[in-house]
Design an enzyme around this catalytic site. Structure first.
Site, PDB file in Angstrom:
ATOM      1  N   GLY A  14      -7.356  -0.938   2.139  1.00 43.32           N
ATOM      2  CA  GLY A  14      -6.051  -1.572   2.347  1.00 43.32           C
ATOM      3  C   GLY A  14      -4.979  -1.181   1.349  1.00 43.32           C
ATOM      4  N   SER A  46      -7.618   6.020   0.522  1.00 42.27           N
ATOM      5  CA  SER A  46      -7.943   7.294   1.178  1.00 42.27           C
ATOM      6  C   SER A  46      -6.731   8.231   1.177  1.00 42.27           C
ATOM      7  CB  SER A  46      -8.458   7.063   2.606  1.00 42.27           C
ATOM      8  OG  SER A  46      -7.465   6.468   3.405  1.00 42.27           O
ATOM      9  N   ALA A  81      -4.102   8.178  -0.797  1.00 36.47           N
ATOM     10  CA  ALA A  81      -3.769   8.582  -2.164  1.00 36.47           C
ATOM     11  C   ALA A  81      -4.714   9.684  -2.633  1.00 36.47           C
ATOM     12  CB  ALA A  81      -3.853   7.379  -3.101  1.00 36.47           C
ATOM     13  N   ASP A 139       0.703   5.794   5.618  1.00 36.18           N
ATOM     14  CA  ASP A 139      -0.044   5.782   4.352  1.00 36.18           C
ATOM     15  C   ASP A 139       0.191   7.062   3.547  1.00 36.18           C
ATOM     16  OD1 ASP A 139      -1.135   3.446   5.279  1.00 36.18           O
ATOM     17  OD2 ASP A 139      -3.211   3.996   4.858  1.00 36.18           O
TER      18      ASP A 139
END
Ligand code: PMV
Length: 311
Positions: free
Chosen positions: A97, A101, A103, A144
């Site tokens: 969350g 992943s 990053a 993300d």
């Protein structure tokens, strides 16, 4: 040796809905995944030294391998000709969350490019990390990897026609304290995204109504953030949580932490990221409120991160 980093993040508004072209708001946090890459040996090796939720590294191992292969393909690198030793670390814990992943993918892409002397722009890094996200999220929106690459507080909208995604910085008067609470349940984003797709397929009218509300809510949130109306931002976060519950991505541990944060005075709280476990985020402006809520969660036995958005 090549080196690279990527930011952790919290999605403040619009997770899951962004996959279908609704806007979302995400903020990078002041913690990074860091990678070191050396061209050595005769195969690709990955040493994941990040600290985090028990079981995270093992559960994500296969997806991590696939993500690295996808990145090498996207970078035009033949892994047989360029054996690499990859070491992952940094102060961003591997919790579900917080963008662990994405990053790590950004960090690895940058470190590989650095080691192999490839000149990589942020745009190129973001494209490569998006390929990696497919291993973790199935059909990722790109929110993300964008936060992990660029940092900052970002308004994001995926282009459904294949063109560039809309990414715009949101400026706030001053950084705002938040608390991130970790349920310690390792969640699989790919399964959560697939679950929403399946339920949406079965009840299209109901889901269309929820998706319209989600879109409206993010537009309101952008304005409230720009106006620095934090009471309103908090209310909208809690309304966003109601919608996430309706699409079936919350869970009892997340609900527990969200209620706890609200009981102790958070302006708003919701799950962040894929849900089904992982983390929640509470809006807690001011060091004092942040500390009260972080301590309450710690006393209840959960790990927390004290962070700021809009830095
Ligand atoms: O679970 P996380 O932190 O990787 O967040 C995923 C966010 C989703 O909206 C569920 C998927 C996506 O790609 O946007």
């Amino acid at each position: 040796m090549g080196r690279g980093s990527g930011f952790g993040k919290v999605i403040l508004f619009g997770e899951h809905f962004v996959v279908y072209g609704a806007p979302g708001i995400v903020s990078a946090i002041n913690l990074t995944a860091d990678a070191e890459v050396k061209r050595t040996g005769d195969e690709i090796t990955i040493k994941d030294e990040r600290r985090g939720t028990k079981g995270y590294t093992q559960k994500k191992r296969e997806q991590q391998k696939e993500s690295i292969q996808r990145m090498l393909n996207a970078m035009g690198i033949n892994s047989k000709r360029a054996p690499l030793e990859i070491v992952l670390g940094g102060n961003l814990p591997s919790f579900s969350g917080v963008g662990a992943s994405a990053a790590s993918s950004v960090a690895i892409a940058r470190a590989i490019a650095d080691e192999l002397g490839m000149k990589f722009t942020d745009e190129r890094t973001n494209e490569v990390a998006y390929e990696a996200e497919k291993a973790y999220a199935g059909t990722p929106s790109g929110i993300d990897n964008s936060a992990a690459t660029y940092g900052g507080l970002i308004w994001f909208r995926k282009s459904l026609s294949g063109g560039p995604n809309a990414i715009e910085e949101i400026r706030v008067k001053q950084p705002i304290e938040i608390v991130i609470g970790n349920t310690r349940v390792v969640a699989d984003t790919k399964e959560m995204v697939a679950g929403v797709a399946e339920r949406r397929r079965k009840s299209p009218e109901r889901y269309n109504r929820i998706f319209d509300q989600a879109e409206w809510l993010v537009l309101e949130a952008k304005k409230a953030l720009t106006d620095f109306d934090l009471e309103k931002v908090g209310r909208l976060m809690s309304q966003n949580q109601d919608l996430l519950q309706e699409i079936g991505v919350s869970c009892k541990e997340l609900d527990y932490l969200i209620n706890l944060a609200q009981e102790y005075g958070a302006l708003g709280a919701k799950l962040t990221g894929g849900g089904g476990g992982g983390c929640m985020v509470a809006l807690t402006p001011g060091k004092k409120l942040q500390e009260v809520i972080a301590t309450a969660m710690e006393k209840a036995g959960f790990n927390v991160l004290r962070a700021k958005i809009g830095t």
